[in-house]
Design a protein around this motif. Sequence first.
Motif: not given
Length: 159
Positions: A80-94, A118-123
């Motif tokens: 796709k010619g993409i250079h960025s991956i976004v990953k959400g983190l909830r905790a240290v284990s993630d 970092m995910t919003s604290s509510e999630y």
Amino acid sequence: MKVAVYPGSFDPVTNGHLDIIKRSAKLFDRVIVAVLQNQSKSPLFDVEERLELLRVVTRDVQNVEVDSFSGLLVDYVRDKGIHSIVKGLRAVSDFEYEFQMALMNRKLNTDVETVFMMTSSEYSYLSSSLVKEVFKFKGCIKGLVPEEVLGAMVKKYRD
């Protein structure tokens, strides 16, 4: 144009996923939400259903598109010619797992950067697996998933 991919199984898409999608859309010109087709799992929703649910819940975010892929994420990103991956983190284990994945992706393609959000604290406790488990035993998941997803889950379990 800065483009990022936000990969995942999204089975089902949760409000935590939606939070990361919307926040990513503010950082990048375009965000592709990419559903992994994993033949080894038994998902609640098939890939087409997950794609449609994602399209519905992101319809108000102009710079988001929805796609699917199988195989290595780094191959999809390269194609796709993409250079960025976004990953959400909830905790240290993630972080531990995602850090390993980011390093492997970078080894396979040195042009790829992983951006951790970092995910919003509510999630912070929320996962698709947990949502399915609670729903299966008739627990309330209102507020954990978009209304359209809740409706699709009710229909899926009823059928």
